[in-house]
Motif scaffolding. Structure first.
Motif, PDB file in Angstrom:
ATOM      1  N   ALA A 246      45.144  47.626  43.825  1.00  0.00           N
ATOM      2  CA  ALA A 246      43.742  47.275  44.060  1.00  0.00           C
ATOM      3  C   ALA A 246      43.588  46.041  44.948  1.00  0.00           C
ATOM      4  O   ALA A 246      42.575  45.903  45.638  1.00  0.00           O
ATOM      5  CB  ALA A 246      43.035  47.044  42.721  1.00  0.00           C
ATOM      6  N   ILE A 247      44.561  45.135  44.960  1.00  0.00           N
ATOM      7  CA  ILE A 247      44.443  43.924  45.787  1.00  0.00           C
ATOM      8  C   ILE A 247      44.360  44.268  47.277  1.00  0.00           C
ATOM      9  O   ILE A 247      43.456  43.785  47.988  1.00  0.00           O
ATOM     10  CB  ILE A 247      45.595  42.946  45.498  1.00  0.00           C
ATOM     11  N   PRO A 248      45.259  45.096  47.830  1.00  0.00           N
ATOM     12  CA  PRO A 248      45.096  45.458  49.252  1.00  0.00           C
ATOM     13  C   PRO A 248      43.790  46.182  49.533  1.00  0.00           C
ATOM     14  O   PRO A 248      43.201  46.003  50.610  1.00  0.00           O
ATOM     15  CB  PRO A 248      46.305  46.377  49.510  1.00  0.00           C
ATOM     16  N   ALA A 369      41.449  50.371  31.183  1.00  0.00           N
ATOM     17  CA  ALA A 369      42.449  49.639  31.956  1.00  0.00           C
ATOM     18  C   ALA A 369      42.254  49.860  33.453  1.00  0.00           C
ATOM     19  O   ALA A 369      42.411  48.933  34.253  1.00  0.00           O
ATOM     20  CB  ALA A 369      43.852  50.077  31.534  1.00  0.00           C
ATOM     21  N   THR A 370      41.904  51.088  33.846  1.00  0.00           N
ATOM     22  CA  THR A 370      41.674  51.388  35.259  1.00  0.00           C
ATOM     23  C   THR A 370      40.555  50.518  35.832  1.00  0.00           C
ATOM     24  O   THR A 370      40.670  49.979  36.942  1.00  0.00           O
ATOM     25  CB  THR A 370      41.320  52.869  35.433  1.00  0.00           C
ATOM     26  N   LEU A 376      40.429  42.606  37.858  1.00  0.00           N
ATOM     27  CA  LEU A 376      41.541  41.650  37.934  1.00  0.00           C
ATOM     28  C   LEU A 376      41.982  41.434  39.373  1.00  0.00           C
ATOM     29  O   LEU A 376      42.352  40.317  39.757  1.00  0.00           O
ATOM     30  CB  LEU A 376      42.716  42.150  37.096  1.00  0.00           C
ATOM     31  N   ALA A 377      41.934  42.494  40.187  1.00  0.00           N
ATOM     32  CA  ALA A 377      42.341  42.358  41.588  1.00  0.00           C
ATOM     33  C   ALA A 377      41.452  41.358  42.313  1.00  0.00           C
ATOM     34  O   ALA A 377      41.938  40.459  43.014  1.00  0.00           O
ATOM     35  CB  ALA A 377      42.287  43.718  42.277  1.00  0.00           C
ATOM     36  N   ALA A 378      40.141  41.501  42.144  1.00  0.00           N
ATOM     37  CA  ALA A 378      39.221  40.554  42.777  1.00  0.00           C
ATOM     38  C   ALA A 378      39.360  39.169  42.159  1.00  0.00           C
ATOM     39  O   ALA A 378      39.307  38.149  42.863  1.00  0.00           O
ATOM     40  CB  ALA A 378      37.783  41.054  42.637  1.00  0.00           C
TER      41      ALA A 378
END
Length: 441
Positions: A246-248, A369-370, A376-378
């Motif tokens: 999710a971060i990228p 969790a999804t 969490l990524a943001a």
């Protein structure tokens, strides 16, 4: 329809079709909605953000309860009945979000109401759909084929949505969603029913009777699900790997603009190449799962993604072709992330003896969790960038962005891979049983 030892592509396609309309609404809900209410309704971005944050938070918290209620009422309503009830509500809510009858501050209240309706209906459909799919295969390779077919249709839906991702296309998105949903529902009548172990029903399997309160029933289910040590191992790896993926996705628009100097049309082509590679790579991952097992195929996908992200660290202004290769390689690796974790979870549920009684509870926690992965990524990436001194739009200080875009996800994927490698998963969960050798004549 009775379960068959083999699952042909036609019944699998009949099952997987529903994933296309579900994926079609995901991008508009997360990407298009803020721009639509800002431009068309004149709402302040901070107000839009606050409304969407709280509605998504309530939706995420509701997922485990939705899953346990699906299990609790399975004797009266199977997964397809839940989908049939929630899918029209999802269509109405989605249409209502993009057809607001009010303007100004009243539109914020309308957004809050329609968001809750849409998110909750989506969660019901999604959790029931995944629980249904978990019972379609009886071997690891069959489970990989089920998830690959489903997520292949999902990537097709994402590609369609990416071509319509503008406020002026909102009505077209609504029409496409309704038409695809009707087609999917007609196809689902030809899909196989999930395999349920003989004699497993809500009464025999230990599922609390409906006379027990909903919260008490849910608490019993969550204790059993979270008490499964193998599920905790798998969930930990899934969360770490999900944040790494999710971060990228959160930072790709910043990366293409400030590091590569790409314009919007070039960025759109790069994103399409990513999702297209993911869709085309699905058959490869089903073959790798059959050959090497689910665990090893997932580890291979993680390693593949890390190598591609390391390549991205060396890119700079104008390196669009190089980043195009990164998009293709990480898109191929995406197939492993979409196929292997749900297939492993389905195998884990069956191995624990919970098939036919706890799928909803497992996938309710999985859905929570999804959604937390995106948050969490943001919550990780953006503060890290700010701490490292990155300011969007400044071409000089892009090292922080490149490191956060590529190095942080790589580290998280390596940690997730270590968990998968060390997890005490039985071979029966990951690999097909070896056929017995024929006795010599």
């Amino acid at each position: 329809m009775s379960h068959r030892a083999g699952l042909g592509w036609r019944p699998l396609a009949a099952y997987g079709t529903l994933r296309a309309p579900l994926a079609l609404v995901e991008l508009p809900l997360f990407v298009l909605l803020p721009a639509f209410y800002s431009r068309s309704q004149g709402l302040d971005l901070a107000l839009i953000g606050a409304v969407l944050f709280f509605t998504r938070l309530l939706d995420a918290v509701a997922d485990p309860l939705i899953g346990t209620q699906l299990d609790r009422h399975r004797d009266r309503q199977d997964e397809r009945r839940w989908i049939a009830l929630a899918l029209p509500v999802l269509a109405i809510g989605f249409a209502g979000m993009f057809l607001p009858p009010v303007t100004g501050n009243a539109a914020a209240a309308w957004l809050a109401f329609t968001s809750m309706v849409t998110y909750l209906a989506y969660s019901v459909v999604s959790i029931a759909y995944q629980a249904w799919g978990s019972g379609l295969g009886q071997t690891p390779s069959e489970r990989a084929r089920v998830t690959a077919m489903r997520e292949g249709f999902g990537l097709a839906g994402v590609l369609a949505a990416s071509a319509l991702l503008a406020p002026e296309h909102a009505r077209t998105l609504i029409v496409c969603f309704v038409l695809l949903s009707v087609l999917a529902w007609r196809m689902m009548r030809h899909a196989p029913a999930p395999h349920r172990p003989n004699g497993v029903g809500t009464a025999q399997a230990g599922v609390p009777p409906r006379s027990e309160g909903a919260l008490a029933s849910a608490w019993t289910a969550w204790r059993e699900v979270l008490g499964n040590p193998l599920f905790r191992w798998l969930l930990a790896a899934f969360v770490l790997n999900g944040v790494a993926t999710a971060i990228p996705a959160t930072l790709v628009l910043f990366f293409t603009r400030d590091v590569l100097g790409a314009d919007e049309s070039q960025t759109a082509v790069l994103l399409v190449s990513y999702f297209l590679a993911g869709a085309l790579g699905m058959p490869m991952w089903t073959r790798l799962a059959r050959r090497f097992g689910l665990r090893n195929a997932w580890l291979l996908g993680m390693a593949f993604a890390v190598l591609a992200f390391m390549w991205a660290l060396g890119l700079g202004r104008g390196d669009l072709l190089g980043f195009g290769m990164v998009c293709v390689l990480t898109g191929l690796a995406l197939g492993s992330d979409l196929v292997m974790p749900p297939a492993l979870l389905a195998a884990l549920i069956a191995d624990a003896g919970h098939a036919g009684r706890r799928e909803g509870a497992y996938f309710g926690v999985w859905s929570l969790a999804t959604k937390l992965n995106l948050a969490l990524a943001a919550g990780l990436a953006l503060p890290i960038l700010a701490w490292m001194g990155y300011v969007p739009g400044r071409n000089g200080d892009t090292l922080a962005l490149a490191l956060t875009y590529a190095a942080v996800p790589s580290a998280l994927k390596l940690a997730a891979g270590l968990i998968v490698l060390l997890a005490p998963l039985p071979e029966s969960i990951s690999r097909d049983p070896t056929p017995p050798e024929k006795a010599p004549a």
